[in-house]
Structure formats: structure tokens, C-alpha cells
Design an enzyme around this catalytic site. Structure first.
Site, short mmCIF file in Angstrom:
data_model
loop_
_atom_site.label_atom_id
_atom_site.label_comp_id
_atom_site.label_asym_id
_atom_site.label_seq_id
_atom_site.Cartn_x
_atom_site.Cartn_y
_atom_site.Cartn_z
N LYS A 1 0.82 -1.22 0.00
CA LYS A 1 0.00 0.00 0.00
C LYS A 1 0.85 1.26 0.00
O LYS A 1 0.46 2.27 -0.60
CB LYS A 1 -0.96 0.00 1.19
CG LYS A 1 -2.06 -1.04 1.05
CD LYS A 1 -3.26 -0.73 1.92
CE LYS A 1 -4.39 -1.70 1.61
NZ LYS A 1 -5.47 -1.67 2.59
N LYS B 1 -5.81 -10.52 -5.65
CA LYS B 1 -6.89 -10.73 -4.68
C LYS B 1 -8.14 -9.94 -5.08
O LYS B 1 -8.03 -8.82 -5.57
CB LYS B 1 -6.38 -10.23 -3.31
CG LYS B 1 -7.36 -10.35 -2.18
CD LYS B 1 -6.79 -9.79 -0.89
CE LYS B 1 -7.03 -8.30 -0.76
NZ LYS B 1 -6.89 -7.77 0.59
N LYS C 1 -11.92 -4.70 -2.56
CA LYS C 1 -12.89 -3.62 -2.68
C LYS C 1 -12.32 -2.45 -3.47
O LYS C 1 -13.01 -1.75 -4.15
CB LYS C 1 -13.24 -3.11 -1.27
CG LYS C 1 -14.32 -3.94 -0.62
CD LYS C 1 -14.72 -3.34 0.71
CE LYS C 1 -13.87 -3.92 1.82
NZ LYS C 1 -14.32 -3.54 3.15
P1 TYM Z 1 -10.55 -6.25 5.56
O1 TYM Z 1 -11.68 -5.32 5.82
O2 TYM Z 1 -9.57 -5.88 4.50
O3 TYM Z 1 -11.11 -7.68 5.20
C1 TYM Z 1 -12.04 -8.32 6.04
C2 TYM Z 1 -11.83 -9.81 6.03
O4 TYM Z 1 -12.01 -10.34 4.72
C3 TYM Z 1 -10.87 -11.12 4.34
N1 TYM Z 1 -10.67 -10.96 2.89
C4 TYM Z 1 -10.66 -11.98 2.03
N2 TYM Z 1 -10.79 -13.30 2.19
C5 TYM Z 1 -10.75 -14.08 1.09
N3 TYM Z 1 -10.58 -13.59 -0.16
C6 TYM Z 1 -10.42 -12.27 -0.38
N4 TYM Z 1 -10.28 -11.79 -1.61
C7 TYM Z 1 -10.47 -11.39 0.74
N5 TYM Z 1 -10.38 -10.04 0.90
C8 TYM Z 1 -10.49 -9.80 2.22
C9 TYM Z 1 -9.72 -10.52 5.16
O5 TYM Z 1 -8.66 -11.44 5.29
C10 TYM Z 1 -10.41 -10.22 6.46
O6 TYM Z 1 -10.49 -11.38 7.27
N6 TYM Z 1 -7.41 -5.29 9.32
C11 TYM Z 1 -8.59 -6.06 8.96
C12 TYM Z 1 -9.76 -5.76 9.86
C13 TYM Z 1 -9.44 -5.95 11.30
C14 TYM Z 1 -9.38 -7.19 12.00
C15 TYM Z 1 -9.04 -6.84 13.34
C16 TYM Z 1 -9.58 -8.52 11.62
C17 TYM Z 1 -9.16 -4.96 12.18
N7 TYM Z 1 -8.93 -5.50 13.40
C18 TYM Z 1 -8.89 -7.84 14.30
C19 TYM Z 1 -9.42 -9.51 12.61
C20 TYM Z 1 -9.09 -9.14 13.93
C21 TYM Z 1 -8.98 -5.70 7.54
O7 TYM Z 1 -8.67 -4.64 7.06
O8 TYM Z 1 -9.79 -6.58 6.93
#
Ligand code: TYM
Length: 328
Positions: free
Chosen positions: A112, A193, A196
Site C-alpha cells: 500500500k 486478490k 474492494k
Molecule cells: P478487511 O476489511 O480488509 O477484510 C475483512 C476480512 O475479509 C478477508 N478478505 C478476504 N478473504 C478471502 N478472499 C479475499 N479476496 C479477501 N479479501 C479480504 C480478510 O482477510 C479479512 O479477514 N485489518 C482487517 C480488519 C481488522 C481485524 C481486526 C480482523 C481490524 N482488526 C482484528 C481480525 C481481527 C482488515 O482490514 O480486513
């Protein structure tokens, strides 16, 4: 006592099929057995620029989507990260026990920060805030997609180090990553991947997309010229991704999916994948429309906030004391 499971998603736009399969679907499976927490990671969202009005609208919309997907508010504590002031404070105390080198080596940070030279320091310290989310809730398991595995591992390292320095404080959490669906790929560029923030929306399925558009996106997904429905991520990333999606949504193994479609051409296979995805999304969308217009969301979030504050406050007080902050 039940083991505790926790995960969070960022409210940046409508979540994707990847988010659903990688995180939410796992939580739905766990909610029967575990003490479950799912939250809206809105403070993580502002590590990059956000429109305030859009961000706020997305927060409630994501809560409604959690429930529409099958997150049962009687079995889960649902809350908004920023509703709890202790988390950012705990994050700061953890930051002062985390090395710059560790953070600058995180893959997501490297990717990023490369894309935007004017990145904020929040983008660098993002995994520590995530560690605070996890550790301050006494979490045992963290179901995530593979892209977040490194961050959960860092949370473990931070906890181990902190416990050594200040005495037993945190549980050492474990990431839970399924064997399939851990990384759903972009339908157009299956080496990337599904994200969004992808520029080309043709490769991304969002849970509230028009169902005809969803069908079209799947039918025009990139494949290969071999015409065999076989899982091979190196030579057949497009087909493997569709197999992965189908397998995750039907709970069939990769082998079962391969054998189901051994005599199919890609057109037939894609039609079946589209049927399953449209089925799942249509159900989610119907429920979403009921929930978003109902009046239950605030009550659920208030309850979640209080529980989140109650648990994390104990860690906050304990940390302050061990670190030597404040008055005697
Ligand atoms: P975020 O919002 O980017 O994504 C949320 C969850 O979706 C999963 N994910 C995917 N899984 C499979 N295929 C994909 N293409 C894909 N894109 C996203 C991510 O692995 C995630 O599980 N930092 C985290 C949010 C967060 C969090 C936490 C998660 C903040 N604090 C504590 C667990 C525990 C995030 O930005 O996820």
C-alpha cells in the site's frame, strides 16, 4: 468456558464475496460453538482517505450486512471499533512495545505504501491497532482470509513480548484460516486478490451488486483454453478461483467439485457457479433490505459497545499499572 473468537471488517464500501467467504462465513460456522465477537473496523478504514458521510453510512450498512449474511446477534457481540475509547489507548501502549522494523516489513504496508507516496503513519501502525482489537478482548481465535494472517501473527509476537516484559497479561491468539476460500481472486485478473479497492469492478463481486450484473461478471470471468475443470492455481488460476468459490459456498470439497464438472464445458460450469452465487446473494439482499429499514441496529450496537468496553477496560487498567503510567 467457551473459547472466544473475534474478527473485524473495514466499512469501506460494500464488502465483497471474498470478505464474505474469507471471514463472515467462518464466523457463522463458529457462532454455534464459540463466544463470538464481530466488529466494524472503522478506525482501520481511516488509515487511507475516506469521505466522512460515506464512511458513516457504510458503518450501519455493514452491521445490517453482517446480520443479513447470518451473523446472529443473539450469538455474537457486534460493535463498532471507534465506540470504545480504550482500544486506541491500548494500541498506543502496544505501539511503544513494537518495532518500526517489524511494521515496515508487513506485506500489506509494503504494497500500500508503494501505491501512494503520501501514505499516513496510520498505515504503518495499522497492525498494532489490530493487535489491540484482538488482545484487549482476550481472544483465542481470529478467523481471517490469508491476507490478514501476517497481522495476526504479529499480534501474537507483540503479546508474547509484552507478557515477557510486564508479566502474564495477554492470551496468545491464533489465526484461523480455512483450507479453501482463504483468498478469493479477482474474476478478471485471477492472479490478484478480489479487493474492494480494485479499479476494475468487473472482477469484483459485492454483496449488494445487482444480481444480473453478478451473473454477467461470473460468465465473463477469465479462464484458459484447456477446457478442463481442474484445480491448478499456477496454470489455471481463473478456473481454480471459480472452483474455490463454488466449493466454499456449497461446502463441497475441491475434489467433489472437480468430479461434479468433469464432463462440463466452461460455459456450463460458470452457469452453475453463477446460480450458486446469485442464490446466496439474493437471500442476503432480501434480508438486508428488511434489517436496514428496521430499528434493531442501534440497540445491538449499544449492547456490543458496553461489552467491548467492559472487557478491554480491564486490560487498559492493568497495562497502565504495569507500564507505570498515571498516578499510584
Ligand atoms: P478487511 O476489511 O480488509 O477484510 C475483512 C476480512 O475479509 C478477508 N478478505 C478476504 N478473504 C478471502 N478472499 C479475499 N479476496 C479477501 N479479501 C479480504 C480478510 O482477510 C479479512 O479477514 N485489518 C482487517 C480488519 C481488522 C481485524 C481486526 C480482523 C481490524 N482488526 C482484528 C481480525 C481481527 C482488515 O482490514 O480486513
Amino acid at each position: 468456558m467457551k473459547k472466544r473468537v473475534l474478527t473485524g471488517l473495514q466499512p469501506t464500501g460494500v464488502i465483497t464475496l471474498g470478505n464474505y467467504i474469507g471471514a463472515i462465513k467462518q464466523m457463522i460456522e463458529f457462532q454455534e460453538e464459540y463466544d463470538s465477537y464481530i466488529f466494524i473496523a472503522d478506525m482501520h478504514a481511516i488509515t487511507i482517505n475516506q469521505d466522512p458521510i460515506e464512511l458513516r453510512n457504510n458503518i450501519k450498512s455493514l452491521v445490517a450486512l453482517y446480520m443479513a449474511c447470518g451473523i446472529d446477534f443473539n450469538k455474537n457481540t457486534i460493535y463498532i471499533q471507534s465506540d470504545n475509547p480504550y482500544i486506541a489507548n491500548i494500541s498506543w501502549m502496544l505501539e511503544c512495545n513494537t518495532y518500526y522494523g517489524e511494521l515496515s516489513r508487513m506485506t500489506q504496508f509494503k504494497d500500500k505504501s508503494k501505491k501512494n507516496a503520501n501514505f499516513t503513519s496510520g498505515l504503518l501502525t495499522y497492525p498494532v491497532l489490530m493487535a489491540a482489537d484482538i488482545l484487549a478482548m482476550d481472544t483465542d481465535y481470529v478467523p481471517v482470509g490469508i491476507d490478514q494472517k501476517q497481522h495476526v501473527e504479529l499480534a501474537r509476537d507483540i503479546a508474547i513480548r509484552y507478557n515477557k516484559k510486564y508479566g502474564e497479561t495477554f492470551k496468545i491468539p491464533e489465526p484461523i484460516i480455512k483450507s479453501t476460500g482463504t483468498k478469493i481472486m479477482d474474476l478478471q485478473y485471477p492472479d490478484k486478490k478480489m479487493s474492494k479497492s480494485s479499479e476494475n469492478q468487473k472482477g469484483v463481486i459485492r454483496l449488494l451488486d445487482d444480481l444480473n450484473v453478478v451473473r454477467k461478471k461470473i460468465m465473463s470471468a477469465t479462464t484458459d483454453s484447456e477446457m478442463v475443470v481442474k484445480f491448478d492455481t499456477v496454470n489455471k488460476p481463473g478456473i481454480s478461483n471459480l472452483i474455490n468459490i463454488y466449493s466454499s459456498l456449497t461446502n463441497k470439497s475441491i475434489k467433489e467439485v472437480e468430479s461434479e464438472f468433469k464432463d462440463s464445458n466452461y460455459g456450463n460450469f460458470k452457469t452453475k457457479v453463477a446460480d450458486v452465487v446469485v442464490d446466496v446473494l439474493s437471500d442476503i439482499q432480501n434480508k438486508y433490505n428488511e434489517i436496514i429499514n428496521g430499528d434493531k441496529i442501534d440497540e445491538i450496537l449499544d449492547h456490543g459497545m458496553l461489552k467491548n468496553i467492559e472487557i478491554s477496560k480491564v486490560f487498559y487498567e492493568k497495562m497502565k499499572k504495569s507500564i507505570g503510567l498515571g498516578r499510584k
